[in-house]
Design a protein around this motif. Structure first.
Motif, PDB file in Angstrom:
ATOM      1  N   ASN A 260      -0.383  -2.642  -5.617  1.00 38.63           N
ATOM      2  CA  ASN A 260      -0.273  -2.411  -4.180  1.00 38.63           C
ATOM      3  C   ASN A 260       1.085  -2.795  -3.620  1.00 38.63           C
ATOM      4  OD1 ASN A 260      -2.884  -1.439  -3.984  1.00 38.63           O
ATOM      5  ND2 ASN A 260      -3.722  -3.475  -3.692  1.00 38.63           N
TER       6      ASN A 260
ATOM      7  N   ARG B 128      -5.404   5.420   6.404  1.00 41.82           N
ATOM      8  CA  ARG B 128      -4.536   4.561   5.589  1.00 41.82           C
ATOM      9  C   ARG B 128      -3.135   4.462   6.184  1.00 41.82           C
ATOM     10  NH1 ARG B 128      -6.649   2.961   0.595  1.00 41.82           N
ATOM     11  NH2 ARG B 128      -4.531   2.545  -0.040  1.00 41.82           N
TER      12      ARG B 128
ATOM     13  N   ASP C 149       3.372  10.389  -9.071  1.00 40.61           N
ATOM     14  CA  ASP C 149       3.210   9.389  -8.010  1.00 40.61           C
ATOM     15  C   ASP C 149       4.544   8.753  -7.637  1.00 40.61           C
ATOM     16  OD1 ASP C 149       0.536   9.909  -8.027  1.00 40.61           O
ATOM     17  OD2 ASP C 149      -0.082   7.977  -8.858  1.00 40.61           O
TER      18      ASP C 149
ATOM     19  N   GLN D 144       0.836  -1.205   0.000  1.00 36.00           N
ATOM     20  CA  GLN D 144       0.000   0.000   0.000  1.00 36.00           C
ATOM     21  C   GLN D 144       0.876   1.261   0.000  1.00 36.00           C
ATOM     22  OE1 GLN D 144      -3.341   0.125  -0.247  1.00 36.00           O
ATOM     23  NE2 GLN D 144      -3.660  -2.065  -0.100  1.00 36.00           N
TER      24      GLN D 144
ATOM     25  N   ASN E 143      -0.007   5.087  -8.915  1.00 29.23           N
ATOM     26  CA  ASN E 143       0.255   4.501 -10.221  1.00 29.23           C
ATOM     27  C   ASN E 143       1.714   4.808 -10.545  1.00 29.23           C
ATOM     28  OD1 ASN E 143       0.452   3.728 -12.873  1.00 29.23           O
ATOM     29  ND2 ASN E 143      -1.259   4.964 -13.598  1.00 29.23           N
TER      30      ASN E 143
ATOM     31  N   ASP F   5      -9.738  10.721   3.091  1.00 31.65           N
ATOM     32  CA  ASP F   5      -9.475   9.357   2.621  1.00 31.65           C
ATOM     33  C   ASP F   5      -8.128   8.829   3.108  1.00 31.65           C
ATOM     34  OD1 ASP F   5     -11.845   9.470   1.260  1.00 31.65           O
ATOM     35  OD2 ASP F   5     -10.928   9.888  -0.697  1.00 31.65           O
TER      36      ASP F   5
ATOM     37  N   ILE G 165      -2.165   7.617  -2.235  1.00 33.13           N
ATOM     38  CA  ILE G 165      -3.328   6.758  -2.353  1.00 33.13           C
ATOM     39  C   ILE G 165      -3.547   6.384  -3.820  1.00 33.13           C
ATOM     40  CG2 ILE G 165      -5.028   8.624  -2.576  1.00 33.13           C
ATOM     41  CD1 ILE G 165      -6.801   7.009  -0.620  1.00 33.13           C
ATOM     42  N   HIS G 166      -3.833   5.120  -4.062  1.00 36.49           N
ATOM     43  CA  HIS G 166      -4.019   4.573  -5.414  1.00 36.49           C
ATOM     44  C   HIS G 166      -2.845   4.938  -6.326  1.00 36.49           C
ATOM     45  CE1 HIS G 166      -7.977   3.595  -4.042  1.00 36.49           C
ATOM     46  NE2 HIS G 166      -8.308   4.869  -3.899  1.00 36.49           N
TER      47      HIS G 166
END
Length: 129
Positions: free
Chosen positions: A65, A101, A36, A23, A30, A97, A27-28
């Motif tokens: 992930n 996490r 990112d 993770q 790529n 969000d 977040i998410h």
């Protein structure tokens, strides 16, 4: 026909260390996107204390992930990478969000780059920053 001489094992004292990030931040993430990839590298460099200790980043597009990083063995603080990193503790203003996490970093099951390439054929090494 004579048997080929086997390749000698790498010198473990000069080999970098490999860590798996589950993770990864952001977040998410790529890892095909420069933004990112750079955010992840900056975060890892902050944990290590100096970006020169982060050598490479490996990712497998089919498993977004997981990311494998290559860290210089001479880094004095690579143990700080290990464990759970709650995003709410290192982000100044986390989005709603991101509050719950976390990223988890473990020693990788591979101890050299050849193992990463051999066992994860789709892993792509990219220059971190």
């Amino acid at each position: 026909m004579p048997k080929r001489v086997s390749t000698p094992p790498p010198d473990w004292k000069s080999e970098p260390k490999y860590f798996t990030i589950y993770q990864p931040y952001p977040i998410h993430a790529n890892m095909e996107l420069d933004t990112d990839r750079k955010l992840l590298c900056f975060w890892i460099a902050c944990i290590l204390g100096d970006p020169k200790y982060l050598f490479a980043l490996f990712h497998k597009p089919s498993s977004p992930n997981m990311v494998i990083i290559e860290v210089d063995r001479s880094c004095p603080s690579y143990e700080r990478l290990l464990g759970e990193h709650k995003w709410s503790e290192f982000l100044l203003q986390p989005h709603c969000d991101e509050v719950a996490r976390s990223s988890k970093i473990y020693y990788s099951r591979w101890s050299h780059a050849r193992g990463v390439e051999k066992n994860g054929e789709c892993f792509i090494a990219s220059e971190p920053c």
